[in-house]
Design a protein around this motif. Sequence first.
Motif, PDB file in Angstrom:
ATOM      1  N   CYS A  44       4.741  -7.011   0.971  1.00 28.17           N
ATOM      2  CA  CYS A  44       5.215  -8.223   0.289  1.00 28.17           C
ATOM      3  C   CYS A  44       4.891  -9.471   1.106  1.00 28.17           C
ATOM      4  CB  CYS A  44       6.723  -8.148   0.036  1.00 28.17           C
ATOM      5  SG  CYS A  44       7.197  -7.018  -1.295  1.00 28.17           S
ATOM      6  N   ASP A  45       4.994  -9.369   2.425  1.00 28.18           N
ATOM      7  CA  ASP A  45       4.733 -10.539   3.269  1.00 28.18           C
ATOM      8  C   ASP A  45       3.261 -10.917   3.276  1.00 28.18           C
ATOM      9  OD1 ASP A  45       4.145  -8.168   4.621  1.00 28.18           O
ATOM     10  OD2 ASP A  45       4.432  -9.090   6.589  1.00 28.18           O
ATOM     11  N   LEU A  46       2.399 -10.018   2.782  1.00 25.30           N
ATOM     12  CA  LEU A  46       0.966 -10.298   2.693  1.00 25.30           C
ATOM     13  C   LEU A  46       0.581 -10.867   1.328  1.00 25.30           C
ATOM     14  CD1 LEU A  46      -0.484  -7.115   4.472  1.00 25.30           C
ATOM     15  CD2 LEU A  46      -0.027  -9.374   5.471  1.00 25.30           C
ATOM     16  N   HIS A  47       1.545 -10.987   0.430  1.00 27.56           N
ATOM     17  CA  HIS A  47       1.338 -11.525  -0.928  1.00 27.56           C
ATOM     18  C   HIS A  47       0.447 -10.635  -1.790  1.00 27.56           C
ATOM     19  CE1 HIS A  47       3.281 -15.211   0.365  1.00 27.56           C
ATOM     20  NE2 HIS A  47       2.439 -15.303   1.358  1.00 27.56           N
ATOM     21  N   LEU A  48       0.269  -9.385  -1.376  1.00 24.51           N
ATOM     22  CA  LEU A  48      -0.562  -8.451  -2.144  1.00 24.51           C
ATOM     23  C   LEU A  48       0.122  -7.094  -2.207  1.00 24.51           C
ATOM     24  CD1 LEU A  48      -4.155  -9.315  -0.793  1.00 24.51           C
ATOM     25  CD2 LEU A  48      -3.243  -9.837  -3.066  1.00 24.51           C
ATOM     26  N   TRP A  49       1.397  -7.123  -2.516  1.00 24.73           N
ATOM     27  CA  TRP A  49       2.190  -5.898  -2.592  1.00 24.73           C
ATOM     28  C   TRP A  49       1.539  -4.859  -3.488  1.00 24.73           C
ATOM     29  CZ3 TRP A  49       4.658  -4.492  -7.284  1.00 24.73           C
ATOM     30  CH2 TRP A  49       5.485  -3.362  -7.202  1.00 24.73           C
ATOM     31  N   GLN A  50       1.009  -5.303  -4.617  1.00 18.59           N
ATOM     32  CA  GLN A  50       0.484  -4.369  -5.612  1.00 18.59           C
ATOM     33  C   GLN A  50      -0.728  -3.598  -5.109  1.00 18.59           C
ATOM     34  OE1 GLN A  50       0.354  -7.661  -5.810  1.00 18.59           O
ATOM     35  NE2 GLN A  50      -1.808  -8.165  -6.013  1.00 18.59           N
ATOM     36  N   VAL A  51      -1.534  -4.200  -4.222  1.00 19.32           N
ATOM     37  CA  VAL A  51      -2.722  -3.514  -3.719  1.00 19.32           C
ATOM     38  C   VAL A  51      -2.322  -2.270  -2.935  1.00 19.32           C
ATOM     39  CG1 VAL A  51      -4.723  -3.677  -2.186  1.00 19.32           C
ATOM     40  CG2 VAL A  51      -4.114  -5.612  -3.655  1.00 19.32           C
ATOM     41  N   GLY A  52      -1.363  -2.425  -2.042  1.00 21.44           N
ATOM     42  CA  GLY A  52      -0.913  -1.292  -1.251  1.00 21.44           C
ATOM     43  C   GLY A  52      -0.259  -0.209  -2.083  1.00 21.44           C
ATOM     44  N   ASN A  69      -5.566 -10.968   4.438  1.00 19.38           N
ATOM     45  CA  ASN A  69      -4.503 -10.018   4.081  1.00 19.38           C
ATOM     46  C   ASN A  69      -5.037  -8.829   3.295  1.00 19.38           C
ATOM     47  OD1 ASN A  69      -2.929 -11.963   5.259  1.00 19.38           O
ATOM     48  ND2 ASN A  69      -1.750 -12.479   3.440  1.00 19.38           N
ATOM     49  N   TYR A  70      -5.978  -9.109   2.417  1.00 19.57           N
ATOM     50  CA  TYR A  70      -6.607  -8.051   1.615  1.00 19.57           C
ATOM     51  C   TYR A  70      -7.264  -7.014   2.520  1.00 19.57           C
ATOM     52  CZ  TYR A  70      -9.840  -6.136  -1.967  1.00 19.57           C
ATOM     53  OH  TYR A  70     -10.554  -5.326  -2.827  1.00 19.57           O
ATOM     54  N   LEU A  71      -8.060  -7.484   3.479  1.00 20.73           N
ATOM     55  CA  LEU A  71      -8.737  -6.570   4.393  1.00 20.73           C
ATOM     56  C   LEU A  71      -7.742  -5.849   5.291  1.00 20.73           C
ATOM     57  CD1 LEU A  71     -11.981  -8.452   5.506  1.00 20.73           C
ATOM     58  CD2 LEU A  71     -11.713  -6.660   3.806  1.00 20.73           C
ATOM     59  N   CYS A  72      -6.654  -6.516   5.624  1.00 18.50           N
ATOM     60  CA  CYS A  72      -5.610  -5.895   6.443  1.00 18.50           C
ATOM     61  C   CYS A  72      -5.068  -4.645   5.758  1.00 18.50           C
ATOM     62  CB  CYS A  72      -4.492  -6.894   6.710  1.00 18.50           C
ATOM     63  SG  CYS A  72      -3.125  -6.233   7.697  1.00 18.50           S
ATOM     64  N   ILE A  73      -4.824  -4.733   4.459  1.00 19.26           N
ATOM     65  CA  ILE A  73      -4.319  -3.588   3.702  1.00 19.26           C
ATOM     66  C   ILE A  73      -5.385  -2.503   3.587  1.00 19.26           C
ATOM     67  CG2 ILE A  73      -3.472  -2.813   1.451  1.00 19.26           C
ATOM     68  CD1 ILE A  73      -2.241  -5.614   1.105  1.00 19.26           C
ATOM     69  N   LEU A  74      -6.611  -2.911   3.288  1.00 19.95           N
ATOM     70  CA  LEU A  74      -7.689  -1.934   3.147  1.00 19.95           C
ATOM     71  C   LEU A  74      -7.916  -1.175   4.453  1.00 19.95           C
ATOM     72  CD1 LEU A  74     -10.342  -3.981   1.108  1.00 19.95           C
ATOM     73  CD2 LEU A  74      -8.696  -2.303   0.237  1.00 19.95           C
ATOM     74  N   LYS A  75      -7.858  -1.886   5.576  1.00 21.35           N
ATOM     75  CA  LYS A  75      -8.103  -1.237   6.875  1.00 21.35           C
ATOM     76  C   LYS A  75      -6.985  -0.269   7.235  1.00 21.35           C
ATOM     77  CE  LYS A  75     -11.103  -4.846   8.695  1.00 21.35           C
ATOM     78  NZ  LYS A  75     -11.262  -5.966   9.655  1.00 21.35           N
ATOM     79  N   LEU A 111     -10.236   5.458   3.112  1.00 24.46           N
ATOM     80  CA  LEU A 111     -11.354   4.582   2.751  1.00 24.46           C
ATOM     81  C   LEU A 111     -12.402   4.601   3.853  1.00 24.46           C
ATOM     82  CD1 LEU A 111      -9.509   1.393   1.384  1.00 24.46           C
ATOM     83  CD2 LEU A 111     -10.479   3.283   0.072  1.00 24.46           C
ATOM     84  N   SER A 112     -13.654   4.434   3.467  1.00 30.80           N
ATOM     85  CA  SER A 112     -14.741   4.358   4.434  1.00 30.80           C
ATOM     86  C   SER A 112     -15.011   2.901   4.795  1.00 30.80           C
ATOM     87  CB  SER A 112     -16.016   4.980   3.862  1.00 30.80           C
ATOM     88  OG  SER A 112     -16.507   4.192   2.774  1.00 30.80           O
TER      89      SER A 112
END
Length: 340
Positions: free
Chosen positions: A178-186, A227-233, A241-242
């Motif tokens: 939630c603090d990354l503003h992309l809760w739904q991605v995770g 933030n997006y890349l933070c979640i992906l990594k 993920l590769s």
Amino acid sequence: MREGNIPLVSICIPTYNRGRYLEKALLAYEKLQEFVEKKIEIVISDNASSDDTRERIEPFVRKYSNVIYYRNEKNIRDENFPLVMSLGNGVLHKLVHDNFIISRRGISVICDAVEVYRSKKPVLFFDNGKSDKINTSTKAFYEVESFLLGIGYWITWSGGISLWHDECVNLATQRKWCDLHLWQVGIICRLIYEKKYGVVIHRNWGHICEVKNKDVSYGIVKVFHDNYLCILKEFYKKGILSNTCINYLEKDMLYGYFTKRIFYKDCNLDGNINYGDSRCLKEEVYEIYKGKEYFSHYLRYYKRFYAIACFIKVVNVFIDVKKARCIIQNIFNKIKCIGG
């Protein structure tokens, strides 16, 4: 048939200081046959709005038993997303923006998807027919990486997420991301990894009303890149993920999302957006991507995109001669320096 009085779909709407937009959305919902038959319910979680949201919504709450209104004591920011999703009673809980106007066909798209998939319960993502990587009305994926490569940067659109009722139990306490503003991605990535089954519903189901003075002072680049890349990594470290996938998604964000945002800003078409004190959007994006091997190609791509997009804008306003002249002049002024 629905079991008992359980609604088929809970339309879950987080809102903050958008009373007039939410009122317009509710006026559209009350015209739907599915709403009249109580196949759908509207669940609103007001993030302690300081405008007239409560006053605008109360008439609907009094009139309809399937319009439910909650108000937070304080603004809990993005934690309002898992909260509102946890408050529904339907078979499927669908997150919908407060400025999204659903169509008659659109609600049928959602209800039909519930009936088709309710037994197997895959992750359902509704991209509103926007992703240019999906060329069928529905497409199934069986691993996180293929899902992300299939939908691209549209995974960041919070309006696409939906969860089955049993997935929403205790969801309000699941505040990670939630603090990354992309809760739904995770959440989507985690669930597809667990279920090994995700489906993209590639159908138009409504439109977004443009919000005046939309606040993005949180930083578009910070959210949709850092933030997006933070979640992906995080999923990369778990072996889900590769690195190749992450690099592709980073590139896709540049070509797909940032290009449009830069264009709107270059052409002064984003006057309704409040960027706060952030520096030039193009400078921020270019600073991140300038070391990428594809960056020189991107500059040429943007030059072509800019010229074509401007031409389309001119065609759309050709009746307004003064506006057309301004856009044409802007084309010649800008196209000289792009990539320079």
